[in-house]
Enzyme design. Structure first.
Site, PDB file in Angstrom:
ATOM      1  N   SER A  29      11.570  22.114  -2.364  1.00 57.30           N
ATOM      2  CA  SER A  29      10.230  21.541  -2.209  1.00 57.30           C
ATOM      3  C   SER A  29       9.409  21.695  -3.485  1.00 57.30           C
ATOM      4  CB  SER A  29       9.509  22.230  -1.044  1.00 57.30           C
ATOM      5  OG  SER A  29       9.534  23.634  -1.195  1.00 57.30           O
ATOM      6  N   ASN A 116       7.195  32.816   5.114  1.00 53.29           N
ATOM      7  CA  ASN A 116       6.564  32.114   6.238  1.00 53.29           C
ATOM      8  C   ASN A 116       5.050  32.329   6.281  1.00 53.29           C
ATOM      9  OD1 ASN A 116       9.154  31.404   6.780  1.00 53.29           O
ATOM     10  ND2 ASN A 116       9.377  32.661   8.625  1.00 53.29           N
ATOM     11  N   THR A 161     -22.251  -9.588  16.347  1.00 56.88           N
ATOM     12  CA  THR A 161     -21.268  -9.110  17.323  1.00 56.88           C
ATOM     13  C   THR A 161     -20.210 -10.203  17.347  1.00 56.88           C
ATOM     14  OG1 THR A 161     -22.360 -10.200  19.176  1.00 56.88           O
ATOM     15  CG2 THR A 161     -22.998  -7.903  18.754  1.00 56.88           C
ATOM     16  N   HIS A 162     -18.975  -9.822  17.572  1.00 60.00           N
ATOM     17  CA  HIS A 162     -17.855 -10.785  17.533  1.00 60.00           C
ATOM     18  C   HIS A 162     -17.815 -11.546  16.212  1.00 60.00           C
ATOM     19  CE1 HIS A 162     -17.723 -10.234  21.947  1.00 60.00           C
ATOM     20  NE2 HIS A 162     -19.050 -10.292  21.847  1.00 60.00           N
ATOM     21  N   SER A 283      -9.348 -13.370 -11.860  1.00 59.17           N
ATOM     22  CA  SER A 283      -8.022 -13.899 -11.579  1.00 59.17           C
ATOM     23  C   SER A 283      -7.432 -14.371 -12.892  1.00 59.17           C
ATOM     24  CB  SER A 283      -8.137 -15.075 -10.603  1.00 59.17           C
ATOM     25  OG  SER A 283      -7.008 -15.913 -10.746  1.00 59.17           O
ATOM     26  N   LYS A 289     -13.077 -16.890 -10.291  1.00 58.55           N
ATOM     27  CA  LYS A 289     -12.942 -15.864  -9.262  1.00 58.55           C
ATOM     28  C   LYS A 289     -13.344 -14.475  -9.702  1.00 58.55           C
ATOM     29  CE  LYS A 289     -10.154 -15.898  -5.956  1.00 58.55           C
ATOM     30  NZ  LYS A 289      -8.947 -15.810  -5.134  1.00 58.55           N
ATOM     31  N   ASN A 291     -12.621 -10.908  -7.780  1.00 55.55           N
ATOM     32  CA  ASN A 291     -11.978 -10.384  -6.570  1.00 55.55           C
ATOM     33  C   ASN A 291     -12.402  -8.951  -6.272  1.00 55.55           C
ATOM     34  OD1 ASN A 291     -10.531 -12.779  -6.228  1.00 55.55           O
ATOM     35  ND2 ASN A 291      -8.926 -12.069  -7.628  1.00 55.55           N
ATOM     36  N   GLU A 296     -10.510  -3.960  -1.359  1.00 52.27           N
ATOM     37  CA  GLU A 296      -9.244  -4.289  -0.687  1.00 52.27           C
ATOM     38  C   GLU A 296      -8.290  -3.105  -0.718  1.00 52.27           C
ATOM     39  OE1 GLU A 296      -8.512  -8.990  -1.290  1.00 52.27           O
ATOM     40  OE2 GLU A 296      -8.621  -7.832  -3.121  1.00 52.27           O
ATOM     41  N   TYR A 323       8.401  29.417  12.930  1.00 57.14           N
ATOM     42  CA  TYR A 323       8.609  28.569  11.753  1.00 57.14           C
ATOM     43  C   TYR A 323       9.944  27.840  11.837  1.00 57.14           C
ATOM     44  CZ  TYR A 323       9.332  27.106   6.936  1.00 57.14           C
ATOM     45  OH  TYR A 323       9.576  26.356   5.820  1.00 57.14           O
ATOM     46  N   GLN A 328       8.219  22.258   6.258  1.00 58.15           N
ATOM     47  CA  GLN A 328       8.084  22.022   4.821  1.00 58.15           C
ATOM     48  C   GLN A 328       7.600  20.585   4.570  1.00 58.15           C
ATOM     49  OE1 GLN A 328      10.774  23.888   1.881  1.00 58.15           O
ATOM     50  NE2 GLN A 328      11.650  21.850   1.670  1.00 58.15           N
ATOM     51  N   LYS A 331       3.559  19.217   3.552  1.00 59.61           N
ATOM     52  CA  LYS A 331       2.778  19.209   2.309  1.00 59.61           C
ATOM     53  C   LYS A 331       2.536  17.840   1.701  1.00 59.61           C
ATOM     54  CE  LYS A 331       4.640  23.658   1.690  1.00 59.61           C
ATOM     55  NZ  LYS A 331       5.381  23.359   2.935  1.00 59.61           N
TER      56      LYS A 331
HETATM   57  N1  ARG Z   1       9.232  26.031   1.078  1.00 65.20           N
HETATM   58  C1  ARG Z   1       9.004  26.515   2.394  1.00 65.20           C
HETATM   59  C2  ARG Z   1       7.976  25.634   3.104  1.00 65.20           C
HETATM   60  O1  ARG Z   1       7.332  24.926   2.450  1.00 65.20           O
HETATM   61  C3  ARG Z   1       8.510  27.925   2.344  1.00 65.20           C
HETATM   62  C4  ARG Z   1       8.827  28.735   3.549  1.00 65.20           C
HETATM   63  C5  ARG Z   1      10.270  28.997   3.635  1.00 65.20           C
HETATM   64  N2  ARG Z   1      10.574  29.920   4.670  1.00 65.20           N
HETATM   65  C6  ARG Z   1      11.810  30.061   5.136  1.00 65.20           C
HETATM   66  N3  ARG Z   1      11.983  30.918   6.063  1.00 65.20           N
HETATM   67  N4  ARG Z   1      12.793  29.378   4.638  1.00 65.20           N
HETATM   68  O2  ARG Z   1       7.846  25.649   4.300  1.00 65.20           O
END
Ligand code: ARG
Length: 466
Positions: A29, A116, A161-162, A283, A289, A291, A296, A323, A328, A331
Site C-alpha cells: 500500500s 492495526n 419548479t420543474h 472552443s 463560445k 464554455n 461541468e 481488522y 487497506q 485509503k
Molecule cells: N497497510 C495496512 C493497512 O493499510 C496496515 C495494517 C496492516 N496490519 C496487518 N495486520 N497486516 O491496513
C-alpha cells in the site's frame, strides 16, 4: 510448451518472478499510504514518549527513536527518503529506516502496538485534519455567497419548479438557499469531528496489551478528546472514514446542483450570469463560445466522490470484527475524495466570487410566463374575499386573456381585468409587477428583500462566532 511455462505466461510479463511478485503487488500500500507519513511519525513519537514515561522503554532509547523519526520526517519532506514496495506500507518503511538510522533501539518502538492500531490512528488523524480543511473551505464559499446575496438582495429573478418559471424571487434569496445548504455541510463536518475525536492507539492488535501503557497520554499528545473504549472496535472501526465520505458526497451533490445552475444560467438563452475567463474556456473551433468547463467538471467529479462512498461502504459491509486486509482499501477512497472535494470547493468559490450577474436579463425572465399569477389570485382572496379556489379560476381566465393578447399580466388594462371579475380595482397593479410580488413575500424565510437581508444578518452573526 510445458504447463509450467503456460501458467507463468498467464501471470504476465510484469510478474516475471511468479507468485511472490504478485503477492507483493497486491499487498503493498506504500504507493498511496505514504501520504500518511506525517501522521505515522507523529503517532510513533507520541507512542514512544508514552512508553518511556510508563517505564516500558528507557529514556535513552526513546530519545534515539524520536531523533531518528524526526530525521525520517525531514528526509521524506526533502524527497530523499527511499520508499520500498517490498516493505509494504508506510509503517514498515519508516520502521525499517529507523533501524538503519539508530540500530537496535528501533526495535523497541513497536512494543505494545500493532500496525492495526497504528494505521487506525494515522488515518483518523489524517481525516480529522482534512475535516478542518473542508470546514475552512466551506466557510470561504459561504462568505462568497453572503457577499453576492447582499449585493443582490433586491435583484429579481424567476424562481423555478420543474425547471418552469414559477414565481419571482430574488437572486439574493437564491444565494441564501446555498448558504443554508453549505452551512448544513459545515455542521455535519463539525459533528463528524466530534465523533472521530477518539484515539484508537493502544488497542494493539485487537485485544489491548499486558504492558502497563497509558492510553490517556497518547490520546492527549495526539490531540484527541479521549481514548476509544473498546480495543476491538478501535482497530475495526472505519465509521470516521465513511462519515467523511458521506459528508463529502452530500457536499459534492450540493456543489453539483450549483454547478448545474451556473451552466444553465450562463447559456446565451438564459444569460443570467457571465463566468469570468479564469473559470471558463473557449472552443478550439467555434470562436463565439465560452464554455463553463470548471462548473461541468464540478458536476462530473461528484460522481467520483459518491463512488468512493459507495466503494468503502461495500468494502466494510462484509467485514467481521476486527481488522482484515480489506480495510487497506479505505485509503485511496478517502484520499481521492478529499483531494477532489477540496478542488471542487475552491473552484466553486472562485466562480461564485467572479461571475458577473446580469440583473436586467434576470428581471426580464422573471416577468415572463405569467409568474405573478399567484399574486393576482392572492389579491382576489385578500381584497375581494374570494375563496382561493375561485380566485385560482378567475386568475386562469386573466392568464388566458393575457395569452390571447400576447402581453404580460401587468400589461392588461383595468378593463380587461374587470372583464374576468367586475370588482377588480386599479390597486391590483401593485402586485402584478415582479418587484412588488417579491416585496410582498415577507413571511419568515420568504423572498422579500427585507427578509433576505434578515437572513444575511443572521448568518453573518452566526458565522462570526463559528
Ligand atoms: N497497510 C495496512 C493497512 O493499510 C496496515 C495494517 C496492516 N496490519 C496487518 N495486520 N497486516 O491496513
Amino acid at each position: 510448451m510445458s504447463d509450467k511455462k503456460a501458467s507463468n505466461q498467464m501471470w504476465g510479463g510484469r510478474f516475471a518472478s511468479g507468485p511472490a511478485a504478485i503477492m507483493e503487488a497486491i499487498n503493498a500500500s506504500i504507493s498511496f499510504d505514504r501520504k500518511l507519513y506525517a501522521q505515522d511519525i507523529r503517532g510513533s513519537i507520541a507512542h514512544s514518549e508514552m512508553l518511556a514515561q510508563t517505564g516500558i522503554i528507557s529514556a535513552a532509547d526513546q530519545e534515539k527513536i524520536a531523533h531518528g523519526l524526526n530525521t525520517i520526517l525531514t528526509e521524506i519532506e526533502a524527497g530523499t527518503f527511499e520508499f520500498s514496495t517490498r516493505l509494504e506500507d508506510i509503517h514498515m518503511n519508516v520502521e525499517a529506516h529507523l533501524a538503519e538510522l539508530i540500530g537496535p533501539a528501533a526495535g523497541r518502538l513497536h512494543t505494545a502496538r500493532s500496525r492495526n492500531d497504528q494505521v487506525a490512528v494515522d488515518l483518523r488523524l489524517w481525516v480529522k485534519d482534512e475535516c478542518f480543511r473542508v470546514a475552512e473551505a466551506l466557510k470561504g464559499l459561504i462568505a462568497a455567497f453572503l457577499e453576492r446575496a447582499e449585493e443582490h438582495a433586491a435583484t429579481v429573478m424567476p424562481g423555478f419548479t420543474h425547471m418552469q418559471a414559477a414565481q419571482p424571487v430574488t437572486f439574493g434569496h437564491h444565494c441564501m438557499a446555498y448558504v443554508e445548504m453549505f452551512s448544513r455541510d459545515l455542521s455535519r463536518v463539525r459533528d463528524a469531528i466530534e465523533r472521530m475525536d477518539e484515539s484508537p492507539l493502544g488497542a494493539a492488535a485487537l485485544a489491548g496489551t499486558s504492558f502497563p501503557i497509558d492510553r490517556h497520554l497518547t490520546t492527549r499528545a495526539l490531540g484527541f478528546r479521549e481514548p476509544m473504549r473498546n480495543s476491538l472496535d478501535s482497530v475495526s472501526d472505519r465509521d470516521f472514514a465513511l462519515e467523511f465520505l458521506a459528508i463529502a458526497a452530500i457536499c459534492a451533490t450540493h456543489l453539483s446542483r450549483l454547478a448545474e445552475e451556473i451552466i444553465i444560467w450562463s447559456t446565451p438563452q438564459f444569460g443570467f450570469v457571465r463566468l469570468s475567463d479564469s473559470f471558463s474556456t473557449g472552443s478550439s473551433i467555434m470562436p463565439q463560445k465560452k464554455n463553463p468547463d470548471a462548473a461541468e467538471l464540478v458536476r462530473g467529479k461528484t460522481g467520483r466522490v459518491t463512488g468512493h462512498l459507495v466503494g468503502l461502504l461495500t468494502v466494510m459491509k462484509g467485514m467481521p470484527l476486527t481488522y482484515g486486509k480489506d480495510m487497506q482499501e479505505d485509503k485511496e477512497s478517502v484520499f481521492d475524495a478529499a483531494e477532489t472535494l477540496d478542488l471542487m470547493l475552491a473552484a466553486m468559490t472562485g466562480m461564485v466570487r467572479d461571475m458577473t450577474v446580469n440583473a436586467a436579463a434576470m428581471k426580464k425572465a422573471a416577468g415572463a410566463g405569467y409568474s405573478t399569477a399567484t399574486d393576482l389570485a392572492d389579491w382576489l382572496v385578500r381584497t375581494l374575499g374570494l375563496p382561493f379556489r375561485e380566485a385560482h379560476h378567475v386568475t386562469g381566465r386573466a392568464v388566458a386573456l393575457a395569452e390571447e393578447k400576447k402581453v404580460g399580466l401587468d400589461r392588461l388594462s383595468l378593463e380587461d381585468l374587470q372583464s374576468v371579475h367586475p370588482d377588480i380595482t386599479a390597486d391590483i397593479f401593485s402586485v402584478l409587477a415582479v418587484q412588488n410580488s417579491v416585496k410582498s413575500r415577507t413571511s419568515f424565510g420568504g423572498t422579500a428583500p427585507s427578509e433576505v437581508r434578515k437572513q444575511i444578518r443572521y448568518w453573518k452573526k452566526r458565522l462570526a462566532k463559528a
